[in-house]
Design a protein around this motif. Structure first.
Motif, PDB file in Angstrom:
ATOM      1  N   VAL A  40       0.847  -1.191   0.000  1.00 15.82           N
ATOM      2  CA  VAL A  40       0.000   0.000   0.000  1.00 15.82           C
ATOM      3  C   VAL A  40       0.883   1.242   0.000  1.00 15.82           C
ATOM      4  O   VAL A  40       1.926   1.283   0.648  1.00 15.82           O
ATOM      5  N   VAL A  41       0.451   2.237  -0.761  1.00 22.17           N
ATOM      6  CA  VAL A  41       1.180   3.496  -0.888  1.00 22.17           C
ATOM      7  C   VAL A  41       0.257   4.600  -0.414  1.00 22.17           C
ATOM      8  O   VAL A  41      -0.920   4.655  -0.814  1.00 22.17           O
ATOM      9  N   MET A  42       0.789   5.459   0.441  1.00 24.17           N
ATOM     10  CA  MET A  42      -0.020   6.554   0.985  1.00 24.17           C
ATOM     11  C   MET A  42       0.857   7.766   1.213  1.00 24.17           C
ATOM     12  O   MET A  42       2.078   7.662   1.307  1.00 24.17           O
ATOM     13  N   GLY A  43       0.224   8.909   1.327  1.00 22.93           N
ATOM     14  CA  GLY A  43       0.910  10.129   1.714  1.00 22.93           C
ATOM     15  C   GLY A  43       1.098  10.181   3.219  1.00 22.93           C
ATOM     16  O   GLY A  43       0.504   9.400   3.974  1.00 22.93           O
ATOM     17  N   LYS A  44       1.907  11.124   3.649  1.00 27.68           N
ATOM     18  CA  LYS A  44       2.213  11.271   5.072  1.00 27.68           C
ATOM     19  C   LYS A  44       0.958  11.573   5.891  1.00 27.68           C
ATOM     20  O   LYS A  44       0.771  11.021   6.975  1.00 27.68           O
ATOM     21  N   LYS A  45       0.077  12.447   5.387  1.00 25.28           N
ATOM     22  CA  LYS A  45      -1.145  12.784   6.132  1.00 25.28           C
ATOM     23  C   LYS A  45      -2.013  11.548   6.331  1.00 25.28           C
ATOM     24  O   LYS A  45      -2.579  11.347   7.413  1.00 25.28           O
ATOM     25  N   THR A  46      -2.125  10.721   5.312  1.00 24.94           N
ATOM     26  CA  THR A  46      -2.915   9.490   5.442  1.00 24.94           C
ATOM     27  C   THR A  46      -2.274   8.572   6.472  1.00 24.94           C
ATOM     28  O   THR A  46      -2.960   8.021   7.337  1.00 24.94           O
ATOM     29  N   TYR A  47      -0.948   8.431   6.398  1.00 21.30           N
ATOM     30  CA  TYR A  47      -0.265   7.598   7.385  1.00 21.30           C
ATOM     31  C   TYR A  47      -0.516   8.113   8.806  1.00 21.30           C
ATOM     32  O   TYR A  47      -0.839   7.342   9.710  1.00 21.30           O
ATOM     33  N   LEU A  48      -0.388   9.416   9.009  1.00 19.17           N
ATOM     34  CA  LEU A  48      -0.578   9.985  10.336  1.00 19.17           C
ATOM     35  C   LEU A  48      -2.020   9.805  10.815  1.00 19.17           C
ATOM     36  O   LEU A  48      -2.260   9.619  12.006  1.00 19.17           O
ATOM     37  N   SER A  49      -2.981   9.833   9.891  1.00 16.55           N
ATOM     38  CA  SER A  49      -4.377   9.640  10.295  1.00 16.55           C
ATOM     39  C   SER A  49      -4.623   8.193  10.727  1.00 16.55           C
ATOM     40  O   SER A  49      -5.439   7.939  11.610  1.00 16.55           O
ATOM     41  N   ILE A  50      -3.897   7.261  10.128  1.00 12.44           N
ATOM     42  CA  ILE A  50      -4.011   5.849  10.525  1.00 12.44           C
ATOM     43  C   ILE A  50      -3.237   5.619  11.825  1.00 12.44           C
ATOM     44  O   ILE A  50      -3.681   4.878  12.702  1.00 12.44           O
ATOM     45  N   GLY A  51      -2.064   6.250  11.927  1.00  9.22           N
ATOM     46  CA  GLY A  51      -1.307   6.226  13.175  1.00  9.22           C
ATOM     47  C   GLY A  51      -0.295   5.110  13.321  1.00  9.22           C
ATOM     48  O   GLY A  51       0.480   5.099  14.271  1.00  9.22           O
ATOM     49  N   LYS A  52      -0.287   4.170  12.399  1.00  8.64           N
ATOM     50  CA  LYS A  52       0.655   3.052  12.482  1.00  8.64           C
ATOM     51  C   LYS A  52       0.657   2.330  11.134  1.00  8.64           C
ATOM     52  O   LYS A  52      -0.259   2.511  10.334  1.00  8.64           O
ATOM     53  N   PRO A  53       1.666   1.505  10.884  1.00  6.21           N
ATOM     54  CA  PRO A  53       1.644   0.727   9.641  1.00  6.21           C
ATOM     55  C   PRO A  53       0.441  -0.222   9.638  1.00  6.21           C
ATOM     56  O   PRO A  53       0.072  -0.787  10.668  1.00  6.21           O
ATOM     57  N   LEU A  54      -0.157  -0.379   8.471  1.00  7.80           N
ATOM     58  CA  LEU A  54      -1.254  -1.335   8.343  1.00  7.80           C
ATOM     59  C   LEU A  54      -0.694  -2.748   8.413  1.00  7.80           C
ATOM     60  O   LEU A  54       0.289  -3.062   7.731  1.00  7.80           O
ATOM     61  N   PRO A  55      -1.283  -3.613   9.232  1.00  9.29           N
ATOM     62  CA  PRO A  55      -0.742  -4.968   9.393  1.00  9.29           C
ATOM     63  C   PRO A  55      -0.907  -5.814   8.133  1.00  9.29           C
ATOM     64  O   PRO A  55      -1.828  -5.606   7.337  1.00  9.29           O
ATOM     65  N   ASN A  56       0.012  -6.749   7.967  1.00 12.87           N
ATOM     66  CA  ASN A  56      -0.013  -7.725   6.872  1.00 12.87           C
ATOM     67  C   ASN A  56       0.049  -7.081   5.494  1.00 12.87           C
ATOM     68  O   ASN A  56      -0.522  -7.586   4.531  1.00 12.87           O
ATOM     69  N   ARG A  57       0.756  -5.962   5.418  1.00 18.80           N
ATOM     70  CA  ARG A  57       0.965  -5.265   4.158  1.00 18.80           C
ATOM     71  C   ARG A  57       2.336  -4.610   4.196  1.00 18.80           C
ATOM     72  O   ARG A  57       2.806  -4.242   5.265  1.00 18.80           O
ATOM     73  N   LYS A  58       2.939  -4.409   3.021  1.00 19.10           N
ATOM     74  CA  LYS A  58       4.120  -3.546   2.942  1.00 19.10           C
ATOM     75  C   LYS A  58       3.587  -2.118   2.858  1.00 19.10           C
ATOM     76  O   LYS A  58       2.757  -1.810   2.005  1.00 19.10           O
ATOM     77  N   ASN A  59       4.022  -1.255   3.766  1.00 22.30           N
ATOM     78  CA  ASN A  59       3.558   0.125   3.839  1.00 22.30           C
ATOM     79  C   ASN A  59       4.616   1.057   3.255  1.00 22.30           C
ATOM     80  O   ASN A  59       5.756   1.071   3.734  1.00 22.30           O
ATOM     81  N   VAL A  60       4.226   1.826   2.247  1.00 20.38           N
ATOM     82  CA  VAL A  60       5.103   2.813   1.632  1.00 20.38           C
ATOM     83  C   VAL A  60       4.464   4.180   1.832  1.00 20.38           C
ATOM     84  O   VAL A  60       3.285   4.372   1.508  1.00 20.38           O
TER      85      VAL A  60
END
Length: 158
Positions: A40-60
């Motif tokens: 999964v690819v996301m921007g910094k704001k999206t990452y910060l809104s989630i608050g942590k890496p999504l499990p069972n996925r490569k997070n970019v």
């Protein structure tokens, strides 16, 4: 293959104040079904809104910030770095990231929520003539999923 995974309202809102402006467990499950085991690819704001890496996925995470290095994610700074990944990519937001990759996206997984909401992040306008609908599924309503919603899958016409 590059795909977008997005939920938006009838007025294309995807977020408000760094959060989803609705509660729809069906869409969360749909998102998990599509992205689990993927990159999964996301921007910094999206990452910060989630608050942590999504499990069972490569997070970019794509950001201009050179000082952003959270544990459990790969950080990139340029579109070309994302496009260099050899595997399928699932772009999950936000608005700037969706706009940046529209010229190369192959597939769209869209959950359209039949409501109008206020927001500060919007999915970009897109040309439906460049894509063909390959699947449409009405979301099931129940006591947890009270907003009518439809799951659409589109592929770019080549």
């Amino acid at each position: 293959m590059i795909a977008y995974v997005v939920a938006y309202s009838k007025n294309r809102v995807i977020g408000k104040d760094g959060k989803l402006p609705w509660h729809l467990p069906n869409d969360i499950q749909h998102f998990k079904n599509i992205t689990t085991g993927q990159t999964v690819v996301m921007g910094k704001k999206t990452y910060l809104s989630i608050g942590k890496p999504l499990p069972n996925r490569k997070n970019v995470v794509m950001t201009r910030s050179k000082n952003f290095h959270p544990a459990g994610v790969e950080v990139v700074h340029q579109k070309e770095e994302v496009l260099a990944y050899p595997e399928d990519l699932y772009i999950i937001g936000g608005a700037q990231i969706y706009s940046l990759f529209f010229d190369v996206v192959d597939r769209l997984y869209i959950t359209e929520i039949e409501t109008i909401v206020e927001g500060d992040a919007f999915f970009p306008e897109w040309d439906e003539t460049q894509f063909r609908l390959i699947e449409k599924k009405e979301g099931v309503l129940d006591d947890q999923n009270t907003l009518p919603h439809t799951f659409y899958t589109y592929e770019r016409i080549t």
